[in-house]
Design a protein around this motif. Sequence first.
Motif, PDB file in Angstrom:
ATOM      1  N   SER A 248      34.331 -36.958  10.709  1.00 42.61           N
ATOM      2  CA  SER A 248      33.243 -37.196  11.659  1.00 42.61           C
ATOM      3  C   SER A 248      33.144 -38.667  12.053  1.00 42.61           C
ATOM      4  N   THR A 249      33.815 -39.562  11.313  1.00 43.35           N
ATOM      5  CA  THR A 249      33.770 -40.983  11.665  1.00 43.35           C
ATOM      6  C   THR A 249      34.704 -41.321  12.824  1.00 43.35           C
ATOM      7  N   LEU A 251      36.663 -40.999  16.602  1.00 47.79           N
ATOM      8  CA  LEU A 251      36.241 -40.809  17.990  1.00 47.79           C
ATOM      9  C   LEU A 251      36.353 -39.346  18.404  1.00 47.79           C
ATOM     10  N   GLN A 255      34.248 -39.543  24.206  1.00 49.07           N
ATOM     11  CA  GLN A 255      34.200 -41.004  24.136  1.00 49.07           C
ATOM     12  C   GLN A 255      35.448 -41.623  24.752  1.00 49.07           C
ATOM     13  N   ALA A 413      32.803 -48.073  20.237  1.00 46.86           N
ATOM     14  CA  ALA A 413      32.472 -46.725  19.765  1.00 46.86           C
ATOM     15  C   ALA A 413      33.229 -46.394  18.482  1.00 46.86           C
ATOM     16  N   ASP A 416      31.487 -48.222  15.663  1.00 43.49           N
ATOM     17  CA  ASP A 416      30.211 -47.572  15.359  1.00 43.49           C
ATOM     18  C   ASP A 416      30.419 -46.290  14.553  1.00 43.49           C
ATOM     19  N   GLY A 417      31.567 -45.649  14.730  1.00 41.06           N
ATOM     20  CA  GLY A 417      31.834 -44.434  13.968  1.00 41.06           C
ATOM     21  C   GLY A 417      32.140 -44.689  12.507  1.00 41.06           C
ATOM     22  N   CYS A 427      28.148 -52.958  12.446  1.00 42.50           N
ATOM     23  CA  CYS A 427      28.498 -52.064  13.551  1.00 42.50           C
ATOM     24  C   CYS A 427      28.736 -52.892  14.808  1.00 42.50           C
TER      25      CYS A 427
END
Length: 637
Positions: A248-249, A251, A255, A413, A416-417, A427
């Motif tokens: 889930s981390t 991309l 995105q 992005a 941030d993941g 982040c």
Amino acid sequence: MTDPADFDAFYREVRERLLVQTYALTGDRAVSRGAVRDAFVAAWHHWHRVARSADPEASVREIAWGKAQRRHGARPWHRDKDVDAATRATLDALASLGAQQRRVLVLAHLASVSMPDLAREVGQTVPATEQQLQQATAAFVLARGIPAAGVNAALEPLTAVTGQTTWPRGSLVRRTGVARRRAHTVVGVVGVVAALVLSGLFVTDPSGLRPTLAQAVEGVGVADEGGTDAEVVPDDAGGEPAELLPRSTLLAAPQVARAFPGAGWAVASTSDNSEGNGLLLPCQLERYVDPDGEAALVREFRAARQGAPVRPTAVQLTEVSSSPAAARRALRTLTGWVASCTDTEPRAQLVASRAVEGVGDEAVQLVLRDWEAPVTTSVVQVARTGSVLTATSVTSAGERTPAAAAAAGLQAAAVDGVCRVRGAGPCARTPRVTDVAPPAPRRSPAMISEIDLPPVSRVDQPWVGTDPVPARTNTAATSCDSSSFSGTFQGAAWQRSSTRTFLLPEADLPTEFGLTETVGSLPRAQAQGFVERVRDRLDTCSDDLGTDVTRIGGSAGRDTSLDAWQLTAEVSDDRSIRFFMAVMRDGTSVAQVGFVPAPGVTLRDGAFVELAERARARLGELPAYPAQGAGSRGGRS
């Protein structure tokens, strides 16, 4: 070939060959034996797929090589002290090669695969692989001090060394493979148990003791083989096992689509990169950037619509290192691979290099163009936040360079993941992109290299540079300036003067064709005076009969300058020679670049000035003149 007897026969037939190949890569018998053994364990785990593959040996070889490289990095040499002089000399010669060159040489001489299969295993085109094999062979025989025909004989002692190895029985390897398969089942059970805990339907042991995956299968690395969503580690709070790097981390396709619209992106695959050759990013030399990292995940994206000669592709690679310092080294390693990309992609050019502020602890954006038809452009972005490295690359057809800000948005992005992964740092904020000096190549970092050179018209061959030599003769000079980088200038002796030439040796071009750079350092006042003298001589050279001089570029900054000219000299009534020259300075460091085209074979408009700008940027790697403080960079004390 699907029953145990078939596997055991395959194991007995192949293991010695894989051992000598892996030993040639690592120089470490113990590591090589362990990697080959574990590769066969993994092979039995996936035997239904391996046995039906077109080349089962190649499948196991990829696993064995990946394990050996991940465990010990790029130069694990001199671990075996009891080898004879011939074997040591061969290992030293192999160690002098780049990782990709070593891989190609081993496949060609110790695996005996066909050239198309060899190219497929290393992830390159056949022409690029053939050229790299020639380069690797030349470098090996030079380092070993043998004739070109002696490569096989030089590698023969490795077989004698590895021939003394003892192996576990095939039945034991299969039992370990079965245990591994059960361990993967345990991973699934752990997920179910975690779900039950979250739902309140399962009560943990009040003693606080709980089984771990390491206890489930002693000595077997569960997450090492892929097939799980992430690597699993005990949670520090004492709860159920937590994912160190969850999928889930990474991309998601939307995105990527926001940053690079119009391709219809979709996720193609997600894995821990333990299978295949593992080389997914442009210029990547090793399966893992940090071979001692704690976790890794890669995700590949594919464009839903073709619409071009090459379907756009995107990749994200994320690795968790043991410390921020290790992740920082990994970032330098990956950017260094890009800086030396012509080792694997001979016609690659580094078009742009940018720093991205506000994205994790540090981030860079690099734009690469591969001029091998069909032409492609790739945006490679590397960011670090704490102990986590995440890199993205997006490759599309043609010469169009994507907007820097949009690409940086994708990098933000990605950070941030992963910024909530254990060991991560900050982040992303709103990214700010600025042009910076390109990452330095391994060889001659203060000089331009093949990765900097644009193509010329009507020639589809890669540039090849000579080794730098002391600048006793400055072939970059023109008859107008006759500049020298040796001896003294205005009472100061030249320091660190070097020159090198770039040619297209496979093209049938006149002998005068070529590009040359000469660099050196002087005290600041003399360095500035040297550049001013070149300017003065070029400004008055048009007064000489038969020479026309045109200024084509110039710029100046804080303690830097660049000037570029085009010169046309009449050598006869019906023949003239056109050439280009630029002189640039960065503090105490000076460079001169000259280019002589051939009829119909030249650079596009503006490309020479862009190359001169790159040469000035690279001057920042030349240490300052000793009197100004040796060891500082860029001649700026």
